[in-house]
Scaffold this motif. Sequence first.
Motif, PDB file in Angstrom:
ATOM      1  N   LEU A   1     -14.763  34.609  13.288  1.00  0.00           N
ATOM      2  CA  LEU A   1     -14.923  35.872  12.571  1.00  0.00           C
ATOM      3  C   LEU A   1     -15.898  35.762  11.410  1.00  0.00           C
ATOM      4  O   LEU A   1     -16.568  36.743  11.062  1.00  0.00           O
ATOM      5  CB  LEU A   1     -13.559  36.341  12.046  1.00  0.00           C
ATOM      6  N   VAL A   2     -15.975  34.596  10.784  1.00  0.00           N
ATOM      7  CA  VAL A   2     -16.746  34.469   9.555  1.00  0.00           C
ATOM      8  C   VAL A   2     -18.115  33.809   9.784  1.00  0.00           C
ATOM      9  O   VAL A   2     -19.094  34.204   9.156  1.00  0.00           O
ATOM     10  CB  VAL A   2     -15.946  33.661   8.503  1.00  0.00           C
ATOM     11  N   THR A   3     -18.191  32.825  10.671  1.00  0.00           N
ATOM     12  CA  THR A   3     -19.440  32.083  10.848  1.00  0.00           C
ATOM     13  C   THR A   3     -20.181  32.482  12.126  1.00  0.00           C
ATOM     14  O   THR A   3     -21.349  32.884  12.077  1.00  0.00           O
ATOM     15  CB  THR A   3     -19.157  30.567  10.863  1.00  0.00           C
TER      16      THR A   3
ATOM     17  N   GLY B   1     -27.578  41.482   6.300  1.00  0.00           N
ATOM     18  CA  GLY B   1     -26.644  42.128   5.387  1.00  0.00           C
ATOM     19  C   GLY B   1     -25.447  42.769   6.061  1.00  0.00           C
ATOM     20  O   GLY B   1     -24.384  42.909   5.446  1.00  0.00           O
ATOM     21  N   VAL B   2     -25.574  43.162   7.338  1.00  0.00           N
ATOM     22  CA  VAL B   2     -24.465  43.820   8.034  1.00  0.00           C
ATOM     23  C   VAL B   2     -23.297  42.851   8.199  1.00  0.00           C
ATOM     24  O   VAL B   2     -22.147  43.165   7.868  1.00  0.00           O
ATOM     25  CB  VAL B   2     -24.925  44.352   9.412  1.00  0.00           C
ATOM     26  N   GLY B   3     -23.592  41.674   8.725  1.00  0.00           N
ATOM     27  CA  GLY B   3     -22.530  40.683   8.902  1.00  0.00           C
ATOM     28  C   GLY B   3     -21.964  40.198   7.581  1.00  0.00           C
ATOM     29  O   GLY B   3     -20.754  40.032   7.430  1.00  0.00           O
ATOM     30  N   LEU B   4     -22.833  39.978   6.599  1.00  0.00           N
ATOM     31  CA  LEU B   4     -22.383  39.512   5.292  1.00  0.00           C
ATOM     32  C   LEU B   4     -21.480  40.546   4.624  1.00  0.00           C
ATOM     33  O   LEU B   4     -20.487  40.196   3.979  1.00  0.00           O
ATOM     34  CB  LEU B   4     -23.590  39.195   4.406  1.00  0.00           C
ATOM     35  N   LEU B   5     -21.823  41.830   4.772  1.00  0.00           N
ATOM     36  CA  LEU B   5     -20.990  42.889   4.189  1.00  0.00           C
ATOM     37  C   LEU B   5     -19.599  42.888   4.816  1.00  0.00           C
ATOM     38  O   LEU B   5     -18.582  43.036   4.112  1.00  0.00           O
ATOM     39  CB  LEU B   5     -21.658  44.249   4.395  1.00  0.00           C
ATOM     40  N   ALA B   6     -19.524  42.719   6.134  1.00  0.00           N
ATOM     41  CA  ALA B   6     -18.229  42.698   6.820  1.00  0.00           C
ATOM     42  C   ALA B   6     -17.374  41.537   6.322  1.00  0.00           C
ATOM     43  O   ALA B   6     -16.175  41.690   6.069  1.00  0.00           O
ATOM     44  CB  ALA B   6     -18.436  42.594   8.334  1.00  0.00           C
ATOM     45  N   VAL B   7     -17.992  40.375   6.151  1.00  0.00           N
ATOM     46  CA  VAL B   7     -17.251  39.212   5.664  1.00  0.00           C
ATOM     47  C   VAL B   7     -16.787  39.433   4.233  1.00  0.00           C
ATOM     48  O   VAL B   7     -15.651  39.085   3.867  1.00  0.00           O
ATOM     49  CB  VAL B   7     -18.120  37.944   5.762  1.00  0.00           C
ATOM     50  N   LEU B   8     -17.622  40.017   3.399  1.00  0.00           N
ATOM     51  CA  LEU B   8     -17.258  40.284   2.003  1.00  0.00           C
ATOM     52  C   LEU B   8     -16.038  41.196   1.912  1.00  0.00           C
ATOM     53  O   LEU B   8     -15.087  40.927   1.162  1.00  0.00           O
ATOM     54  CB  LEU B   8     -18.432  40.918   1.267  1.00  0.00           C
TER      55      LEU B   8
ATOM     56  N   VAL C   1     -12.266  42.866   9.609  1.00  0.00           N
ATOM     57  CA  VAL C   1     -11.080  43.100   8.768  1.00  0.00           C
ATOM     58  C   VAL C   1      -9.804  42.982   9.593  1.00  0.00           C
ATOM     59  O   VAL C   1      -8.827  42.349   9.177  1.00  0.00           O
ATOM     60  CB  VAL C   1     -11.166  44.483   8.083  1.00  0.00           C
ATOM     61  N   GLY C   2      -9.795  43.584  10.781  1.00  0.00           N
ATOM     62  CA  GLY C   2      -8.609  43.513  11.627  1.00  0.00           C
ATOM     63  C   GLY C   2      -8.284  42.095  12.034  1.00  0.00           C
ATOM     64  O   GLY C   2      -7.122  41.657  11.997  1.00  0.00           O
ATOM     65  N   GLY C   3      -9.303  41.338  12.419  1.00  0.00           N
ATOM     66  CA  GLY C   3      -9.069  39.954  12.820  1.00  0.00           C
ATOM     67  C   GLY C   3      -8.548  39.098  11.682  1.00  0.00           C
ATOM     68  O   GLY C   3      -7.609  38.306  11.851  1.00  0.00           O
ATOM     69  N   LEU C   4      -9.120  39.261  10.486  1.00  0.00           N
ATOM     70  CA  LEU C   4      -8.693  38.458   9.351  1.00  0.00           C
ATOM     71  C   LEU C   4      -7.354  38.929   8.772  1.00  0.00           C
ATOM     72  O   LEU C   4      -6.683  38.174   8.073  1.00  0.00           O
ATOM     73  CB  LEU C   4      -9.774  38.457   8.261  1.00  0.00           C
ATOM     74  N   PHE C   5      -6.950  40.157   9.081  1.00  0.00           N
ATOM     75  CA  PHE C   5      -5.606  40.607   8.698  1.00  0.00           C
ATOM     76  C   PHE C   5      -4.551  39.767   9.419  1.00  0.00           C
ATOM     77  O   PHE C   5      -3.609  39.250   8.796  1.00  0.00           O
ATOM     78  CB  PHE C   5      -5.431  42.086   9.047  1.00  0.00           C
ATOM     79  N   PHE C   6      -4.715  39.607  10.725  1.00  0.00           N
ATOM     80  CA  PHE C   6      -3.750  38.802  11.478  1.00  0.00           C
ATOM     81  C   PHE C   6      -3.888  37.319  11.149  1.00  0.00           C
ATOM     82  O   PHE C   6      -2.893  36.588  11.132  1.00  0.00           O
ATOM     83  CB  PHE C   6      -3.924  39.050  12.981  1.00  0.00           C
ATOM     84  N   HIS C   7      -5.100  36.886  10.865  1.00  0.00           N
ATOM     85  CA  HIS C   7      -5.288  35.506  10.426  1.00  0.00           C
ATOM     86  C   HIS C   7      -4.507  35.242   9.136  1.00  0.00           C
ATOM     87  O   HIS C   7      -3.955  34.151   8.941  1.00  0.00           O
ATOM     88  CB  HIS C   7      -6.779  35.227  10.195  1.00  0.00           C
ATOM     89  N   SER C   8      -4.435  36.235   8.261  1.00  0.00           N
ATOM     90  CA  SER C   8      -3.718  36.078   6.986  1.00  0.00           C
ATOM     91  C   SER C   8      -2.252  35.744   7.195  1.00  0.00           C
ATOM     92  O   SER C   8      -1.666  34.989   6.412  1.00  0.00           O
ATOM     93  CB  SER C   8      -3.833  37.364   6.160  1.00  0.00           C
ATOM     94  N   ALA C   9      -1.661  36.323   8.238  1.00  0.00           N
ATOM     95  CA  ALA C   9      -0.241  36.058   8.497  1.00  0.00           C
ATOM     96  C   ALA C   9      -0.018  34.597   8.860  1.00  0.00           C
ATOM     97  O   ALA C   9       0.995  34.002   8.490  1.00  0.00           O
ATOM     98  CB  ALA C   9       0.263  36.967   9.619  1.00  0.00           C
ATOM     99  N   MET C  10      -0.984  34.000   9.581  1.00  0.00           N
ATOM    100  CA  MET C  10      -0.852  32.590   9.945  1.00  0.00           C
ATOM    101  C   MET C  10      -1.186  31.690   8.764  1.00  0.00           C
ATOM    102  O   MET C  10      -0.421  30.784   8.416  1.00  0.00           O
ATOM    103  CB  MET C  10      -1.774  32.271  11.135  1.00  0.00           C
ATOM    104  N   TYR C  11      -2.303  31.949   8.141  1.00  0.00           N
ATOM    105  CA  TYR C  11      -2.808  31.030   7.120  1.00  0.00           C
ATOM    106  C   TYR C  11      -2.068  31.164   5.792  1.00  0.00           C
ATOM    107  O   TYR C  11      -1.907  30.182   5.065  1.00  0.00           O
ATOM    108  CB  TYR C  11      -4.298  31.275   6.907  1.00  0.00           C
ATOM    109  N   GLY C  12      -1.594  32.366   5.480  1.00  0.00           N
ATOM    110  CA  GLY C  12      -0.941  32.585   4.189  1.00  0.00           C
ATOM    111  C   GLY C  12       0.311  31.753   3.992  1.00  0.00           C
ATOM    112  O   GLY C  12       0.654  31.386   2.857  1.00  0.00           O
ATOM    113  N   VAL C  13       1.009  31.425   5.084  1.00  0.00           N
ATOM    114  CA  VAL C  13       2.278  30.685   4.963  1.00  0.00           C
ATOM    115  C   VAL C  13       2.098  29.177   5.127  1.00  0.00           C
ATOM    116  O   VAL C  13       3.043  28.414   4.930  1.00  0.00           O
ATOM    117  CB  VAL C  13       3.302  31.186   6.006  1.00  0.00           C
ATOM    118  N   GLN C  14       0.901  28.740   5.487  1.00  0.00           N
ATOM    119  CA  GLN C  14       0.735  27.334   5.876  1.00  0.00           C
ATOM    120  C   GLN C  14       0.889  26.361   4.718  1.00  0.00           C
ATOM    121  O   GLN C  14       1.388  25.249   4.904  1.00  0.00           O
ATOM    122  CB  GLN C  14      -0.617  27.137   6.557  1.00  0.00           C
ATOM    123  N   ALA C  15       0.474  26.739   3.516  1.00  0.00           N
ATOM    124  CA  ALA C  15       0.561  25.805   2.389  1.00  0.00           C
ATOM    125  C   ALA C  15       2.005  25.386   2.140  1.00  0.00           C
ATOM    126  O   ALA C  15       2.316  24.205   2.007  1.00  0.00           O
ATOM    127  CB  ALA C  15      -0.044  26.432   1.138  1.00  0.00           C
ATOM    128  N   SER C  16       2.907  26.371   2.083  1.00  0.00           N
ATOM    129  CA  SER C  16       4.312  26.041   1.842  1.00  0.00           C
ATOM    130  C   SER C  16       4.930  25.357   3.052  1.00  0.00           C
ATOM    131  O   SER C  16       5.648  24.349   2.910  1.00  0.00           O
ATOM    132  CB  SER C  16       5.100  27.309   1.503  1.00  0.00           C
TER     133      SER C  16
END
Length: 442
Positions: A260-262, A277-284, A341-356
């Motif tokens: 999604l990002v690279t 700029g189109v891809g960079l804006l989406a990532v931002l 945005v949609g892809g990274l929303f679901f990614h957040s659910a996986m990655y957000g809990v990994q540290a703990s």
Amino acid sequence: MLETTAASETPIRRAILGSLVGTSLEWYDFFLYGSAAALVFNKVFFPTFDPLTGTLLSFLTFALGFIARPIGGIIAGHYGDRIGRKKVLLFTVSLMGGSTVAIGLIPSYATIGIAAPTLLVIARLTQGFALGGEWAGGALMIAERAPSAHRGYLTSFVQVGVPIGTLLSTAMLYLMSGILSRDAFLQWGWRVPFLLSIVVVAIGIYIRRRVGESPAFTELKADARTATRAPILNLLKTQPLDVLRVVGIRAGADILYYLLVTFMLTYVTTTLGLPRGVGLLAVLIAAGMQLFTYPAFAALSDRYGRRKVTIFGAAGAIAWMFAFFPLVDTKTTGLIVLAVVGGLFFHSAMYGVQASWICELFETQHRYSGASLGYQLSGIVGGSLAPTIAVALLRASDSTTLVVGYVCAALAVVLVAALLTRETRGGNLQESGAVATTRSAS
């Protein structure tokens, strides 16, 4: 309200700030390379190849950073478990900053020939080595002093360093590419964000020097039980399957993220012919969203469990992948932003809990080693070659179908691994030798 005393609030806040700032700076440096590899390095360091092949070579140098990360993780874990978390973290942030500044100073291929990509590879390996020891130390500095009922939420601020680093690095490249001509950007403009790393590293060192050592490690040291002479061997003897579980729950999330990002930056510019700029804006925009979604999903994991939130993220991401490329292929900026945005929303659910979750899986005596090794091995299996594999699949089939299949297969592994990994929320990490025990979600 968090159940912390007035005396404990300052240490935990300092730990969060130190980990957040340090990790943000480390990921700024690391992701800056990824964005530059997608947009610039094929022209600056591999100009004798066609654009797609040059990009493929750029992504291979990007992958080298992941190969070095487990080595850095093993060494940092060894010393982090023996001499303390804080000292190792000061070293890693300094090393990362130095290697990033060095990249900004490397002459182009046109100037020094083959020495240019050679120096780039050396600097990239150094970046990976430094990052290998960074993440686990930052997570432990929070997790080992956070109250158990809110550990997921508080420790997630280490993860927030990722979108902050993405925002900073992408914003700098977006700004420089926007205000400069194409030739000026390729000649010197891309170097400015790398050179600015010297400033942010100085800030990171200052903040980290003011953070105290982890309470769990302090107790361990006072009890003269500071692991074995080789914590990594003790880890592999007692908890080898937990290392594999960490790889399982992380690798697929990494593959999704770097697609999604690279890879997306290359796809919209090289394949679709859209402006950078189109891809960079989406990532931002998507990275800005993750500043909030990481802590939100982590807080949900404190209530419902790490496993359930991870499964939600993996299942949702699989479904979203079938909408991702149709949205991007419209060449409409708004829909491309929605796709990321949609892809990274679901990614957040996986990655957000990994540290703990990852910190809670390992015993104190080798927790730094376990968290580092599992986290960084997953980088090799997952994110390191994800952009390269995606480009190769696109080139082989002239279609995104195989790319979607690749990502969905990786996410399916996350689902299986999450089901096979014990639930750990609510465990006590502040006792030396402690490891969180299984607790069913309520």
